[in-house]
Design an enzyme around this catalytic site. Structure first.
Site, PDB file in Angstrom:
ATOM      1  N   GLY A   9      13.679   1.300 -54.165  1.00 49.37           N
ATOM      2  CA  GLY A   9      13.579   1.742 -52.776  1.00 49.37           C
ATOM      3  C   GLY A   9      13.357   3.241 -52.727  1.00 49.37           C
ATOM      4  O   GLY A   9      12.673   3.803 -53.581  1.00 49.37           O
ATOM      5  N   CYS A  10      13.946   3.877 -51.775  1.00 46.38           N
ATOM      6  CA  CYS A  10      13.803   5.319 -51.568  1.00 46.38           C
ATOM      7  C   CYS A  10      14.248   6.084 -52.813  1.00 46.38           C
ATOM      8  O   CYS A  10      15.368   5.917 -53.284  1.00 46.38           O
ATOM      9  CB  CYS A  10      14.654   5.719 -50.375  1.00 46.38           C
ATOM     10  SG  CYS A  10      14.901   7.492 -50.187  1.00 46.38           S
ATOM     11  N   PHE A  11      13.367   6.930 -53.330  1.00 42.25           N
ATOM     12  CA  PHE A  11      13.745   7.643 -54.552  1.00 42.25           C
ATOM     13  C   PHE A  11      14.834   8.678 -54.321  1.00 42.25           C
ATOM     14  O   PHE A  11      15.553   9.042 -55.234  1.00 42.25           O
ATOM     15  CB  PHE A  11      12.558   8.219 -55.316  1.00 42.25           C
ATOM     16  CG  PHE A  11      11.550   9.071 -54.582  1.00 42.25           C
ATOM     17  CD1 PHE A  11      11.845   9.804 -53.456  1.00 42.25           C
ATOM     18  CD2 PHE A  11      10.259   9.137 -55.076  1.00 42.25           C
ATOM     19  CE1 PHE A  11      10.899  10.593 -52.821  1.00 42.25           C
ATOM     20  CE2 PHE A  11       9.293   9.923 -54.461  1.00 42.25           C
ATOM     21  CZ  PHE A  11       9.618  10.651 -53.323  1.00 42.25           C
ATOM     22  N   TRP A  12      14.986   9.154 -53.091  1.00 41.59           N
ATOM     23  CA  TRP A  12      16.068  10.101 -52.816  1.00 41.59           C
ATOM     24  C   TRP A  12      17.420   9.460 -53.103  1.00 41.59           C
ATOM     25  O   TRP A  12      18.314  10.086 -53.669  1.00 41.59           O
ATOM     26  CB  TRP A  12      16.042  10.554 -51.360  1.00 41.59           C
ATOM     27  CG  TRP A  12      14.809  11.276 -50.925  1.00 41.59           C
ATOM     28  CD1 TRP A  12      13.938  12.001 -51.693  1.00 41.59           C
ATOM     29  CD2 TRP A  12      14.316  11.356 -49.592  1.00 41.59           C
ATOM     30  NE1 TRP A  12      12.937  12.520 -50.915  1.00 41.59           N
ATOM     31  CE2 TRP A  12      13.146  12.137 -49.612  1.00 41.59           C
ATOM     32  CE3 TRP A  12      14.747  10.840 -48.374  1.00 41.59           C
ATOM     33  CZ2 TRP A  12      12.402  12.424 -48.477  1.00 41.59           C
ATOM     34  CZ3 TRP A  12      14.016  11.126 -47.238  1.00 41.59           C
ATOM     35  CH2 TRP A  12      12.859  11.905 -47.294  1.00 41.59           C
ATOM     36  N   CYS A  13      17.573   8.196 -52.695  1.00 43.82           N
ATOM     37  CA  CYS A  13      18.838   7.480 -52.893  1.00 43.82           C
ATOM     38  C   CYS A  13      19.096   7.198 -54.369  1.00 43.82           C
ATOM     39  O   CYS A  13      20.207   7.400 -54.860  1.00 43.82           O
ATOM     40  CB  CYS A  13      18.814   6.163 -52.119  1.00 43.82           C
ATOM     41  SG  CYS A  13      18.615   6.362 -50.331  1.00 43.82           S
TER      42      CYS A  13
END
Length: 176
Positions: A9-13
């Site tokens: 999913g979101c790479f920030w997470c």
């Protein structure tokens, strides 16, 4: 040192989770698994390039095993959601592992089996590659430590992932 590339999913997470793991020396956000060279964030977000948002984790296998890295991956995102994580929808948010060699591929297959035992729904995580890695733009690196603290999406999604990491993998987390 060893590297592994995962998309959850979101790479920030995903980056925020791995920055807290003992034995991890670097986490780089980027793009992998698509058709165009040197994609931009805007291009990847369009869903037209085929790339996944991913992280490349550099770790010391004498401190943390690849199997542990992959188990953390499966525990901190939902591997049963096809081409999405929560409100993030599209192939760029797919759950995937991009092994760098045959040993990593075997470890990924074993980790998927372990993850399936923990879920009632089918695990849809794919094993892909080989594929070219493209680092994301600088402003995406270490995002949670900077702008992410002011981003409502990150504030809502990252702390629960970090809590799960600290609870389920207490012996693998860096001291606070």
């Amino acid at each position: 040192m060893e590297q592994v590339i995962v998309a959850g999913g979101c790479f920030w997470c995903t980056e925020a989770v791995y920055r807290d793991v003992l034995g991890v020396s670097d986490v780089e956000s980027g793009y992998i698994g698509g058709t165009s060279e040197n994609p931009t964030y805007r291009e990847v977000c369009s869903g037209n390039t085929g790339h996944a948002e991913a992280v490349r984790v550099t770790f010391n296998p004498e401190i943390v095993r690849l199997g542990d890295i992959l188990d953390i991956f499966f525990a901190t995102h939902d591997p049963t959601q096809l081409n999405r994580q929560g409100n993030d929808v599209g192939t760029q948010y797919r759950s995937a592992i991009f092994p760098l060699d045959d040993r990593q591929k075997a470890e990924a297959e074993a980790a998927i089996e372990r993850a399936q035992a923990n879920h009632d729904q089918p695990v849809v995580t794919t094993i892909e590659g080989p594929a070219t890695w493209y680092p994301a733009e600088d402003y995406h690196q270490e995002y949670w430590e900077g702008d992410g603290q002011r981003n409502p999406y990150c504030v809502a999604t990252i702390p629960p992932k970090l809590q799960k990491l600290r609870k389920s993998f207490a012996d693998r987390v860096k001291p606070q």
